[in-house]
Design an enzyme around this catalytic site. Structure first.
Site, mmCIF file in Angstrom:
data_model
loop_
_atom_site.group_PDB
_atom_site.id
_atom_site.type_symbol
_atom_site.label_atom_id
_atom_site.label_comp_id
_atom_site.label_asym_id
_atom_site.label_seq_id
_atom_site.Cartn_x
_atom_site.Cartn_y
_atom_site.Cartn_z
ATOM 1 N N PHE A 100 -25.382 0.226 32.725
ATOM 2 C CA PHE A 100 -24.067 -0.429 32.661
ATOM 3 C C PHE A 100 -24.195 -1.955 32.730
ATOM 4 C CE2 PHE A 100 -22.934 3.484 35.383
ATOM 5 C CZ PHE A 100 -22.858 4.311 34.273
ATOM 6 N N ALA A 119 -27.873 3.174 42.545
ATOM 7 C CA ALA A 119 -27.720 1.864 43.197
ATOM 8 C C ALA A 119 -26.705 1.049 42.405
ATOM 9 C CB ALA A 119 -29.056 1.132 43.272
ATOM 10 N N GLU A 145 -18.264 -4.797 39.735
ATOM 11 C CA GLU A 145 -18.418 -5.869 40.732
ATOM 12 C C GLU A 145 -17.932 -5.419 42.114
ATOM 13 O OE1 GLU A 145 -17.927 -9.922 39.709
ATOM 14 O OE2 GLU A 145 -18.024 -9.532 37.566
ATOM 15 N N ALA A 171 -28.639 -7.909 35.887
ATOM 16 C CA ALA A 171 -29.230 -6.568 35.870
ATOM 17 C C ALA A 171 -29.471 -6.076 37.291
ATOM 18 C CB ALA A 171 -30.530 -6.579 35.066
ATOM 19 N N THR A 176 -16.698 -1.449 43.730
ATOM 20 C CA THR A 176 -15.548 -0.553 43.606
ATOM 21 C C THR A 176 -14.489 -0.855 44.673
ATOM 22 O OG1 THR A 176 -16.508 1.085 45.102
ATOM 23 C CG2 THR A 176 -17.052 1.290 42.746
ATOM 24 N N GLN A 189 4.932 3.885 30.796
ATOM 25 C CA GLN A 189 6.162 4.621 31.102
ATOM 26 C C GLN A 189 7.371 3.941 30.471
ATOM 27 O OE1 GLN A 189 5.516 7.351 32.562
ATOM 28 N NE2 GLN A 189 7.531 8.219 32.935
ATOM 29 N N GLY A 197 6.994 7.430 24.670
ATOM 30 C CA GLY A 197 6.020 7.999 23.728
ATOM 31 C C GLY A 197 5.246 6.938 22.981
#
Length: 393
Positions: free
Chosen positions: A165, A127, A374, A121, A376, A347, A351
């Site tokens: 999160f 933050a 963990e 946590a 960015t 790709q 489809g």
């Protein structure tokens, strides 16, 4: 671990992931949950404690062994690994490296056995990748009002604030909580870490977040409304170690996540090659088309580069030669790499790759978050640059 024993572990996990977890992926996506049968099997194989010390019931894997296992786990939906990832990683490692002997004896055997779940946590509004900005507070109350003998003998801390999160929070038994205990020192020096049981009064877990991908892996908000925790919950029994504990655990975790990305990339390449060899356009397999071949070749080359990087970074981590720069390099490259591989897979599928129920579509969504949590990609770039420039500062 003895190399022969580890090879047996690796083989067992590989067979289980491919034979049991992969066939359950649609079920996991549909129910947003890991089946209990898979949870019990994972616990039986020691996966809830593969990175925890052997003396506490874990497998005690080195970083080099950890990443090889992670590559096998990454082959299936990320939610399966996430189920026990915090026990081994960012949450469990705080207890391993910074916990008192009493805290380790109390929690590590339960975590290793899968009898308890730990959550890390740290993140809160404002933050995330920078722990020094934590606003959640822990105020010492020497007298304490709790009826527990622990509180009566050593006082309490009163926690107030909120986290967001937080992986596995809806299932957690203990939260590794980072809170500010001193506002009169440099920001990163005033943070402490606590082991907070989720059943305490004043601790509230929000509902699971609705996410883009990784069904079956749950995150949630956590609220502390003047929650009272005994002083014995202070990790290491010392204030001010929270920043170091967070950075240390995140560094190892970043290398583990890089390996998960490699495992997932390998799976996506396999799915792409299989589809290209079987799907037809104009009466011939699309694998005959050179532009499709180019997509496959680029993905394979990047997968191989990521795998090589992770293995070397883990070797340097174990030797102590590099425990900071290489993990950030690996996390940055591999998390970005798996997103590119997933994009190419869609790709290649055309489809079909945009349709729900096709693995390529699911992995495209699942892969995106690796560039965020963990630390960015942007934070990894800052860490890498700072490490490179230290010799001139």
């Amino acid at each position: 671990m003895d190399p022969n024993v580890f090879d047996d572990v690796l083989r067992t996990v590989r067979d289980f992931v491919r034979g049991e977890v992969v066939p359950a992926e649609d079920e996991i996506e549909r129910t947003d949950a890991i089946p209990q049968r898979l949870r019990e099997a994972a616990a039986g194989m020691g996966l809830f404690g593969f990175a925890l010390p052997e003396e506490h019931g874990g497998l005690g894997l080195s970083m080099s062994e950890d990443v090889r296992l992670a590559m096998e786990l990454g082959y299936a939906v990320p939610a399966f690994r996430s189920m026990f990832g915090t026990n081994n990683g960012i949450a469990g490692q705080v207890i391993v490296k910074y916990g008192t002997e009493e805290q380790q004896k109390r929690w590590l055997p339960r975590l290793a056995a899968g009898e308890a779940i730990a959550s890390f946590a740290l993140t809160e509004d404002g933050a995330g990748s920078d722990p020094s900005s934590v606003k959640t507070k822990a105020v010492r109350d020497e007298g304490g009002t709790s009826r527990s003998s622990e509180a009566e003998s050593g006082g309490e801390y009163v926690l107030s604030g909120a986290k967001r999160f937080i992986t596995n929070a809806p299932h957690a038994d203990v939260l590794v909580v980072f809170a500010r205990t001193d506002s009169n020192v440099e920001a990163h020096k005033g943070i402490s870490v606590f082991l907070v049981e989720t059943g305490l009064d004043g601790v509230r877990i929000g509902p699971p977040n609705a996410k883009m991908g990784q069904a079956g892996a749950h995150t949630a908000e956590v609220f502390f409304d003047d929650a009272r925790v005994p002083a014995s919950a202070l990790v290491g029994g010392e204030e001010g170690t929270g920043f170091s504990a967070a950075m240390s655990s995140l560094t190892r975790g970043r290398l583990h996540i890089a390996a998960i990305c490699v495992g997932l990339a390998g799976r996506i390449v396999e799915e792409s090659v299989r589809f290209a060899a079987q799907a037809e356009q104009g009466g011939e397999p699309i694998s005959r088309f050179q532009l499709v071949q180019a997509l496959l070749a680029e993905s394979q080359a990047e997968y191989y580069a990521g795998r090589s990087m992770v293995l070397e970074a883990a070797r340097e981590y174990d030797s102590g030669a590099d425990t900071r720069l290489a993990p950030s390099c690996a996390k940055l490259f591999c998390s970005e790499m798996v997103s590119r591989v997933a994009d190419r897979a869609v790709q290649v599928h055309g489809g079909s790759g945009y349709m729900r129920g096709v693995p390529a579509e699911r992995f495209y969504r699942d892969a995106r978050v690796f560039r965020i949590y963990e630390g960015t990609s942007e934070i990894q770039k800052l860490i890498i640059a700072k490490q490179l420039l230290r010799q001139f500062s």
